[in-house]
Design a protein around this motif. Structure first.
Motif, PDB file in Angstrom:
ATOM      1  N   GLY A 123     -34.705  26.115  31.363  1.00 56.07           N
ATOM      2  CA  GLY A 123     -33.213  25.406  31.132  1.00 56.07           C
ATOM      3  C   GLY A 123     -32.559  25.254  32.151  1.00 56.07           C
ATOM      4  O   GLY A 123     -31.265  25.060  32.145  1.00 56.07           O
ATOM      5  N   PHE A 124     -32.910  25.811  33.408  1.00 57.36           N
ATOM      6  CA  PHE A 124     -32.137  25.479  34.432  1.00 57.36           C
ATOM      7  C   PHE A 124     -32.196  24.244  35.225  1.00 57.36           C
ATOM      8  O   PHE A 124     -33.251  23.660  35.185  1.00 57.36           O
ATOM      9  N   SER A 125     -31.087  23.799  35.737  1.00 53.75           N
ATOM     10  CA  SER A 125     -31.321  22.556  36.252  1.00 53.75           C
ATOM     11  C   SER A 125     -31.082  22.780  37.600  1.00 53.75           C
ATOM     12  O   SER A 125     -30.325  23.606  38.179  1.00 53.75           O
ATOM     13  N   VAL A 126     -31.430  21.608  38.576  1.00 55.15           N
ATOM     14  CA  VAL A 126     -31.719  21.833  39.943  1.00 55.15           C
ATOM     15  C   VAL A 126     -30.160  21.335  40.576  1.00 55.15           C
ATOM     16  O   VAL A 126     -29.644  20.207  40.025  1.00 55.15           O
ATOM     17  N   SER A 172     -26.096  30.399  48.330  1.00 48.77           N
ATOM     18  CA  SER A 172     -25.035  30.675  47.523  1.00 48.77           C
ATOM     19  C   SER A 172     -23.897  29.758  47.527  1.00 48.77           C
ATOM     20  O   SER A 172     -23.193  29.680  46.548  1.00 48.77           O
ATOM     21  N   ASN A 173     -24.140  29.015  48.667  1.00 50.51           N
ATOM     22  CA  ASN A 173     -22.523  28.275  48.701  1.00 50.51           C
ATOM     23  C   ASN A 173     -22.759  26.981  47.629  1.00 50.51           C
ATOM     24  O   ASN A 173     -21.798  26.715  47.004  1.00 50.51           O
ATOM     25  N   ILE A 174     -23.948  26.809  47.305  1.00 52.18           N
ATOM     26  CA  ILE A 174     -24.256  25.766  46.383  1.00 52.18           C
ATOM     27  C   ILE A 174     -23.423  26.412  44.895  1.00 52.18           C
ATOM     28  O   ILE A 174     -22.892  25.660  44.146  1.00 52.18           O
ATOM     29  N   GLN A 175     -23.694  27.594  44.666  1.00 49.31           N
ATOM     30  CA  GLN A 175     -23.387  28.119  43.320  1.00 49.31           C
ATOM     31  C   GLN A 175     -21.801  28.321  43.314  1.00 49.31           C
ATOM     32  O   GLN A 175     -21.042  28.094  42.013  1.00 49.31           O
ATOM     33  N   ILE A 176     -20.957  28.405  44.499  1.00 48.01           N
ATOM     34  CA  ILE A 176     -19.509  28.309  44.447  1.00 48.01           C
ATOM     35  C   ILE A 176     -19.204  26.848  43.988  1.00 48.01           C
ATOM     36  O   ILE A 176     -18.275  26.567  43.173  1.00 48.01           O
ATOM     37  N   ARG A 177     -19.789  25.924  44.780  1.00 46.29           N
ATOM     38  CA  ARG A 177     -19.677  24.639  44.514  1.00 46.29           C
ATOM     39  C   ARG A 177     -19.517  24.145  43.110  1.00 46.29           C
ATOM     40  O   ARG A 177     -18.991  23.336  42.472  1.00 46.29           O
ATOM     41  N   GLU A 178     -20.691  24.647  42.275  1.00 45.79           N
ATOM     42  CA  GLU A 178     -21.048  24.325  41.077  1.00 45.79           C
ATOM     43  C   GLU A 178     -19.895  25.059  40.100  1.00 45.79           C
ATOM     44  O   GLU A 178     -19.393  24.380  39.055  1.00 45.79           O
ATOM     45  N   LYS A 181     -16.572  23.377  39.780  1.00 43.90           N
ATOM     46  CA  LYS A 181     -16.513  22.207  39.032  1.00 43.90           C
ATOM     47  C   LYS A 181     -15.977  22.226  37.518  1.00 43.90           C
ATOM     48  O   LYS A 181     -15.592  21.579  36.904  1.00 43.90           O
ATOM     49  N   GLY A 182     -16.064  23.820  37.381  1.00 43.92           N
ATOM     50  CA  GLY A 182     -15.585  23.956  35.968  1.00 43.92           C
ATOM     51  C   GLY A 182     -16.183  24.002  34.720  1.00 43.92           C
ATOM     52  O   GLY A 182     -15.634  23.895  33.556  1.00 43.92           O
ATOM     53  N   LYS A 183     -17.425  23.452  34.761  1.00 45.52           N
ATOM     54  CA  LYS A 183     -18.247  23.244  33.575  1.00 45.52           C
ATOM     55  C   LYS A 183     -19.003  24.423  33.247  1.00 45.52           C
ATOM     56  O   LYS A 183     -19.978  24.986  33.739  1.00 45.52           O
ATOM     57  N   LEU A 184     -18.638  24.880  32.063  1.00 45.26           N
ATOM     58  CA  LEU A 184     -19.538  26.088  31.349  1.00 45.26           C
ATOM     59  C   LEU A 184     -19.994  25.993  30.067  1.00 45.26           C
ATOM     60  O   LEU A 184     -19.518  24.926  29.429  1.00 45.26           O
ATOM     61  N   PRO A 185     -21.146  26.609  29.721  1.00 49.30           N
ATOM     62  CA  PRO A 185     -21.942  27.557  30.506  1.00 49.30           C
ATOM     63  C   PRO A 185     -22.874  26.747  31.771  1.00 49.30           C
ATOM     64  O   PRO A 185     -22.858  25.366  31.728  1.00 49.30           O
ATOM     65  N   LEU A 186     -22.903  27.608  32.584  1.00 44.21           N
ATOM     66  CA  LEU A 186     -23.711  26.969  33.762  1.00 44.21           C
ATOM     67  C   LEU A 186     -25.021  27.691  33.969  1.00 44.21           C
ATOM     68  O   LEU A 186     -25.286  28.804  34.218  1.00 44.21           O
ATOM     69  N   GLU A 212     -32.056  29.967  44.954  1.00 41.16           N
ATOM     70  CA  GLU A 212     -31.003  30.752  44.132  1.00 41.16           C
ATOM     71  C   GLU A 212     -30.927  30.338  42.919  1.00 41.16           C
ATOM     72  O   GLU A 212     -30.883  29.086  42.409  1.00 41.16           O
ATOM     73  N   GLY A 213     -30.680  31.283  42.042  1.00 48.36           N
ATOM     74  CA  GLY A 213     -30.224  30.889  40.593  1.00 48.36           C
ATOM     75  C   GLY A 213     -28.866  31.378  40.215  1.00 48.36           C
ATOM     76  O   GLY A 213     -28.594  32.603  40.621  1.00 48.36           O
ATOM     77  N   LEU A 214     -28.430  30.782  39.190  1.00 52.87           N
ATOM     78  CA  LEU A 214     -27.141  31.344  38.672  1.00 52.87           C
ATOM     79  C   LEU A 214     -27.007  30.929  37.245  1.00 52.87           C
ATOM     80  O   LEU A 214     -27.422  29.655  36.684  1.00 52.87           O
TER      81      LEU A 214
END
Ligand code: PHE
Length: 342
Positions: A123-126, A172-178, A181-186, A212-214
């Motif tokens: 269920g993770f998306s790229v 990890s920069n992508i994780q911060i950027r995502e 965006k404020g949409k949870l859960p992520l 990396e995964g988050l």
């Protein structure tokens, strides 16, 4: 006579340029040039006005002109008929096609897709992000204090210092950027190329790839992290692989761990790849540090999450038996062609 020859020249180019298609075009051509009242006949009639010492010359020129008109007419007629009955292409469709050499997937791309697709099934998306990054997304937001050694000019390629633009040292920069965006859960998986100012050798390079995964939601625990990674390892390396977690330190996770798998080459007995420990370190992970959540305006009292990160080169080297990391970026087709169908 001179005038007549000049006129013939004009007609000749008219004939060459004539391009009315189909049977109709051919017939129109015939009437204009070769018919009983056509141009050729008219020109023949001019013969009587030509002085007798020039008759032979003119006769020859006229004859050539007639042949040109006839040849053109035959071509137009054939083309017209072919168009009229709609003949099919003159290719034998039952013959096998031409074989064009197709490229092969790069072993890094193959390994990256293998890793990513396992997490996609969970269920993770790229998510992707920029390779040229600012200080905030690569360091500060990730709780890397200003004097952390990872910020040292030796490790990071800076493009500018004030303001700081750099080549990202991890995805990890992508994780911060995502998270911003404020949409949870992520639940994201972030593949990409990263850069570190390291001496190039058989074992390390100044750029390489990470996934990396988050996962951020309410009530996410370390048990979820372990279970997710355990699933990944079994899918990737098979059911008999052993796993161990060692406590570690990353500024952006707390607690942090590194995960080892039993060495796939010696099955834990000890070899030079696992440096006779029987274990191979494959990733770093941990629970997202509350400060990182705060930096992204996420309430750490309500939400928790885990993160993990792994390199792509090392598993690819293990899987394909590659002993020099530099081969991945040298683009030697003899090397690349060996990965057809992987
Ligand atoms: N960003 C870390 C690295 O580049 C990997 C990591 C990601 C560790 C997420 C823990 C959690 O080494």
């Amino acid at each position: 006579m001179e005038q007549l020859l000049a006129q013939l020249e004009v007609y000749r180019s008219e004939i060459e340029a004539y391009n009315i298609p189909g049977a109709e075009g051919a017939e129109k051509f015939r009437i204009t040039y070769l018919g009983t009242k056509g141009l050729v006949k008219t020109l023949m009639g001019e013969m009587k006005n030509v002085p007798s010492d020039k008759k032979k010359e003119f006769g020859q020129v006229l004859n050539e002109f007639k042949q040109l008109a006839e040849a053109k007419y035959n071509t137009l007629k054939e083309a017209g008929e072919a168009g009229g009955v709609q003949q099919g292409p003159t290719i034998d469709l039952s013959l096998p096609g031409d074989i064009f050499p197709v490229g092969t997937r790069h072993p890094i791309s193959s390994m990256r897709s293998r890793i990513v697709s396992i997490f996609q099934r969970l269920g993770f998306s790229v998510a992707e992000g920029p390779e040229i990054e600012d200080d905030w997304h690569n360091f500060t937001a990730l709780n890397l204090p200003e004097h952390h050694p990872a910020r040292d000019m030796q490790d990071t390629f800076y493009i500018s210092t004030d303001p700081a633009w750099l080549l990202r040292t991890h995805t990890s920069n992508i994780q911060i950027r995502e998270m911003e965006k404020g949409k949870l859960p992520l639940r994201i998986i972030c593949p990409g190329r990263v850069y570190r100012n390291e001496t190039i050798s058989a074992r390390s390079h100044c750029f390489f790839h990470q996934v990396e995964g988050l996962y951020i939601d309410e009530n996410v625990s370390f048990a979820d992290l372990k279970q997710t990674l355990y699933f990944f390892v079994q899918e990737m390396y098979g059911n008999d692989v052993k796993v161990r977690f060692r406590p570690s330190y990353f500024p952006f996770t707390e607690p942090s761990a590194e995960m080892d798998i039993s060495c796939q080459l010696c099955k834990g007995a000890g070899c030079n790849v696992c440096k006779y420990t029987g274990w191979l370190e494959i990733l770093g992970c941990g629970m997202v540090h509350p400060k990182v959540l705060e930096h992204c305006n996420i309430d750490p009292e309500k939400y928790t999450g885990f993160a993990f990160g792994m390199g792509v080169e090392r598993p690819a080297m293990l899987k394909y038996g590659i002993t020099d990391i530099r081969l991945f970026s040298e683009n030697d087709v003899r090397f690349l062609k060996q990965f057809r169908g992987v």
